[in-house]
Motif scaffolding. Structure first.
Motif, PDB file in Angstrom:
ATOM      1  N   LEU A  46       0.886  -1.314  -0.075  1.00 17.68           N
ATOM      2  CA  LEU A  46       0.190   0.203   0.022  1.00 17.68           C
ATOM      3  C   LEU A  46       0.812   1.212  -0.043  1.00 17.68           C
ATOM      4  CD1 LEU A  46      -2.515  -1.178   2.833  1.00 17.68           C
ATOM      5  CD2 LEU A  46      -2.645  -1.569   0.189  1.00 17.68           C
ATOM      6  N   GLY A  47       1.225   1.870  -0.964  1.00 13.93           N
ATOM      7  CA  GLY A  47       2.169   2.850  -1.152  1.00 13.93           C
ATOM      8  C   GLY A  47       3.043   2.423  -2.119  1.00 13.93           C
ATOM      9  N   THR A  48       3.489   2.949  -3.216  1.00 12.80           N
ATOM     10  CA  THR A  48       4.568   2.755  -4.064  1.00 12.80           C
ATOM     11  C   THR A  48       5.229   3.691  -4.681  1.00 12.80           C
ATOM     12  OG1 THR A  48       3.004   0.800  -4.814  1.00 12.80           O
ATOM     13  CG2 THR A  48       4.950   1.382  -6.404  1.00 12.80           C
ATOM     14  N   TYR A  49       4.753   4.918  -4.925  1.00  9.49           N
ATOM     15  CA  TYR A  49       5.639   5.867  -5.394  1.00  9.49           C
ATOM     16  C   TYR A  49       6.463   5.436  -6.570  1.00  9.49           C
ATOM     17  CZ  TYR A  49       8.721  10.234  -5.141  1.00  9.49           C
ATOM     18  OH  TYR A  49       9.287  11.197  -5.462  1.00  9.49           O
ATOM     19  N   HIS A 128       2.860  -4.796   2.887  1.00 12.94           N
ATOM     20  CA  HIS A 128       3.628  -3.548   2.932  1.00 12.94           C
ATOM     21  C   HIS A 128       2.738  -2.281   3.313  1.00 12.94           C
ATOM     22  CE1 HIS A 128       6.689  -0.609   1.232  1.00 12.94           C
ATOM     23  NE2 HIS A 128       6.663  -0.612   2.578  1.00 12.94           N
ATOM     24  N   ILE A 129       3.055  -1.726   4.398  1.00 14.16           N
ATOM     25  CA  ILE A 129       2.018  -0.659   4.447  1.00 14.16           C
ATOM     26  C   ILE A 129       3.058   0.588   4.553  1.00 14.16           C
ATOM     27  CG2 ILE A 129       0.533   0.758   6.303  1.00 14.16           C
ATOM     28  CD1 ILE A 129      -0.386  -1.933   7.200  1.00 14.16           C
ATOM     29  N   ASP A 130       2.863   1.498   3.529  1.00 15.76           N
ATOM     30  CA  ASP A 130       3.601   2.850   3.189  1.00 15.76           C
ATOM     31  C   ASP A 130       2.891   3.886   2.672  1.00 15.76           C
ATOM     32  OD1 ASP A 130       5.972   4.284   3.472  1.00 15.76           O
ATOM     33  OD2 ASP A 130       6.974   3.305   1.754  1.00 15.76           O
ATOM     34  N   GLY A 131       1.853   4.064   3.186  1.00 16.72           N
ATOM     35  CA  GLY A 131       0.926   5.127   2.612  1.00 16.72           C
ATOM     36  C   GLY A 131       0.927   6.620   3.508  1.00 16.72           C
ATOM     37  N   LEU A 132      -0.108   7.094   3.607  1.00 17.50           N
ATOM     38  CA  LEU A 132      -0.028   8.599   4.296  1.00 17.50           C
ATOM     39  C   LEU A 132       0.394   8.324   5.847  1.00 17.50           C
ATOM     40  CD1 LEU A 132      -0.603  11.800   4.555  1.00 17.50           C
ATOM     41  CD2 LEU A 132      -2.845  10.642   5.243  1.00 17.50           C
ATOM     42  N   TYR A 135      -0.722   9.279  12.112  1.00 18.39           N
ATOM     43  CA  TYR A 135      -1.044   8.011  13.200  1.00 18.39           C
ATOM     44  C   TYR A 135      -2.461   7.639  12.699  1.00 18.39           C
ATOM     45  CZ  TYR A 135      -2.376   5.677  17.105  1.00 18.39           C
ATOM     46  OH  TYR A 135      -3.011   4.619  18.096  1.00 18.39           O
ATOM     47  N   GLU A 136      -3.449   8.560  12.459  1.00 23.63           N
ATOM     48  CA  GLU A 136      -4.712   8.022  12.021  1.00 23.63           C
ATOM     49  C   GLU A 136      -4.700   7.462  10.883  1.00 23.63           C
ATOM     50  OE1 GLU A 136      -4.871  11.436  14.827  1.00 23.63           O
ATOM     51  OE2 GLU A 136      -3.604  11.188  12.767  1.00 23.63           O
ATOM     52  N   ALA A 137      -4.108   7.770   9.848  1.00 29.19           N
ATOM     53  CA  ALA A 137      -4.121   7.083   8.432  1.00 29.19           C
ATOM     54  C   ALA A 137      -3.518   5.826   8.618  1.00 29.19           C
ATOM     55  CB  ALA A 137      -3.378   7.933   7.489  1.00 29.19           C
ATOM     56  N   VAL A 138      -2.233   5.640   9.276  1.00 26.14           N
ATOM     57  CA  VAL A 138      -1.575   4.178   9.277  1.00 26.14           C
ATOM     58  C   VAL A 138      -2.319   3.352   9.932  1.00 26.14           C
ATOM     59  CG1 VAL A 138       0.046   4.651  11.320  1.00 26.14           C
ATOM     60  CG2 VAL A 138       0.773   3.156   9.402  1.00 26.14           C
ATOM     61  N   LYS A 139      -2.978   3.701  11.350  1.00 25.28           N
ATOM     62  CA  LYS A 139      -3.725   2.885  12.112  1.00 25.28           C
ATOM     63  C   LYS A 139      -5.006   2.315  11.126  1.00 25.28           C
ATOM     64  CE  LYS A 139      -5.622   2.812  16.657  1.00 25.28           C
ATOM     65  NZ  LYS A 139      -7.220   2.525  16.366  1.00 25.28           N
ATOM     66  N   HIS A 140      -5.502   3.219  10.579  1.00 27.00           N
ATOM     67  CA  HIS A 140      -6.814   2.907   9.721  1.00 27.00           C
ATOM     68  C   HIS A 140      -6.278   1.836   8.526  1.00 27.00           C
ATOM     69  CE1 HIS A 140     -10.244   3.088   7.130  1.00 27.00           C
ATOM     70  NE2 HIS A 140      -9.389   3.027   6.151  1.00 27.00           N
ATOM     71  N   ASP A 141      -5.230   1.867   7.795  1.00 26.41           N
ATOM     72  CA  ASP A 141      -4.632   1.133   6.912  1.00 26.41           C
ATOM     73  C   ASP A 141      -4.428  -0.053   7.709  1.00 26.41           C
ATOM     74  OD1 ASP A 141      -4.694   3.085   4.991  1.00 26.41           O
ATOM     75  OD2 ASP A 141      -2.752   3.577   5.136  1.00 26.41           O
ATOM     76  N   TYR A 142      -3.858  -0.312   8.674  1.00 25.87           N
ATOM     77  CA  TYR A 142      -3.489  -1.622   9.475  1.00 25.87           C
ATOM     78  C   TYR A 142      -4.923  -2.144   9.750  1.00 25.87           C
ATOM     79  CZ  TYR A 142      -2.315  -4.770  13.391  1.00 25.87           C
ATOM     80  OH  TYR A 142      -2.178  -5.882  14.190  1.00 25.87           O
ATOM     81  N   GLU A 143      -5.636  -1.539  10.625  1.00 25.63           N
ATOM     82  CA  GLU A 143      -6.819  -2.418  10.921  1.00 25.63           C
ATOM     83  C   GLU A 143      -7.684  -2.819   9.886  1.00 25.63           C
ATOM     84  OE1 GLU A 143      -8.550   0.721  13.653  1.00 25.63           O
ATOM     85  OE2 GLU A 143      -7.255   0.161  15.329  1.00 25.63           O
ATOM     86  N   SER A 144      -7.893  -1.993   8.817  1.00 24.79           N
ATOM     87  CA  SER A 144      -8.684  -2.361   7.591  1.00 24.79           C
ATOM     88  C   SER A 144      -8.243  -3.434   6.817  1.00 24.79           C
ATOM     89  CB  SER A 144      -9.166  -1.053   6.815  1.00 24.79           C
ATOM     90  OG  SER A 144      -7.657  -0.596   6.112  1.00 24.79           O
ATOM     91  N   TRP A 145      -6.753  -3.563   6.811  1.00 26.68           N
ATOM     92  CA  TRP A 145      -6.197  -4.535   5.992  1.00 26.68           C
ATOM     93  C   TRP A 145      -5.719  -6.008   6.794  1.00 26.68           C
ATOM     94  CZ3 TRP A 145      -5.428  -5.057   0.782  1.00 26.68           C
ATOM     95  CH2 TRP A 145      -5.799  -4.054   0.042  1.00 26.68           C
ATOM     96  N   PHE A 157       6.161  -2.074   8.026  1.00 27.28           N
ATOM     97  CA  PHE A 157       5.776  -0.909   8.182  1.00 27.28           C
ATOM     98  C   PHE A 157       7.093  -0.157   7.653  1.00 27.28           C
ATOM     99  CE2 PHE A 157       2.889  -2.972  11.026  1.00 27.28           C
ATOM    100  CZ  PHE A 157       1.687  -2.245  10.933  1.00 27.28           C
ATOM    101  N   HIS A 158       7.256   0.814   6.844  1.00 30.88           N
ATOM    102  CA  HIS A 158       8.076   1.809   6.701  1.00 30.88           C
ATOM    103  C   HIS A 158       7.986   3.359   7.356  1.00 30.88           C
ATOM    104  CE1 HIS A 158      10.789   4.436   3.808  1.00 30.88           C
ATOM    105  NE2 HIS A 158      11.540   3.723   4.676  1.00 30.88           N
TER     106      HIS A 158
END
Length: 218
Positions: A46-49, A128-132, A135-145, A157-158
């Motif tokens: 999640l998040g590639t650049y 691999h979680i590397d988006g916004l 704290y709120e964004a990465v917590k949401h990504d973790y919990e939803s995925w 987690f980067h």
């Protein structure tokens, strides 16, 4: 007997050089070796650049003829931490994907939430979680995925060592590593390795020999 093999791969996308000097460059060798030890059936990031991490995964799959599916999820429009992207970044990633890793690299140009329906629960072996990075964004990504992660799967987690501005990955990481088996690198803004659904023999061995393994990736 060696508990971990460290390799010196040639990353084909270095010919373009577009992703060099990105924050993920310092973790590519580990990512390559991790794929060869885990032998995951499915990798999703999640998040590639520019694709430094995604193409490191793909290179391992290509070099060793693995059946692994490698997915990269990103809108390629940027965010407040990375800045806004112009269309040339997506075009560069798409070109590298099709030219170097056909049949391996799969690009999903959508939001992380939109991509959730693509993957069944318990189907992802390496996430691999590397988006916004708030704290709120990465917590949401973790919990939803998290439901998408397979038993004994691994989450990366980067930026767990990035403390600037409103970066909050380090806050989530502090909480998670107290609850689950966790390993980490501090260089290149930090990389966290989490096993929230139990350890496989490979990740148990990693945990037991981490000081030796970590020293291979200065």
């Amino acid at each position: 007997m060696n508990v971990w093999n460290s390799r010196r791969p040639v990353f084909e996308t270095d010919e373009r050089g577009t992703h060099l000097n990105t924050a993920w460059e310092g973790h590519r060798r580990f990512a390559y070796d991790l794929v060869l030890h885990l032998l995951p059936g499915k990798i999703v990031e999640l998040g590639t650049y520019y694709g430094a991490s995604h193409f490191a995964f793909c290179q391992a799959v290509k070099d060793h003829g693995l059946a692994t599916e490698c997915y990269a999820v990103d809108t390629w429009v940027g965010d407040k931490h990375s800045g806004l992207y112009d269309e040339s970044i997506y075009q560069s990633v798409q070109s590298s994907s099709s030219n170097y890793y056909p049949g391996i690299s799969r690009l999903l140009r959508m939001t992380f939430d939109e991509a959730l329906h693509v993957f069944p629960d318990s189907s992802i072996d390496l996430l691999h979680i590397d988006g916004l990075h708030t704290y709120e964004a990465v917590k949401h990504d973790y919990e939803s995925w998290l439901p998408k992660l397979a038993d004994q799967g691994v989450i990366l987690f980067h930026d767990i060592a990035a403390m600037q501005d409103d970066f909050g990955v380090h806050r989530l990481w502090e909480d998670l590593q107290k609850q689950y088996y966790a390993l980490q690198f501090e260089h290149s803004y930090g990389l966290g390795i989490l096993m929230p659904k139990g350890c496989s023999p490979v990740t148990l061995s990693m945990h037991a020999n981490w000081n030796v393994i970590k020293s291979m990736y200065p």
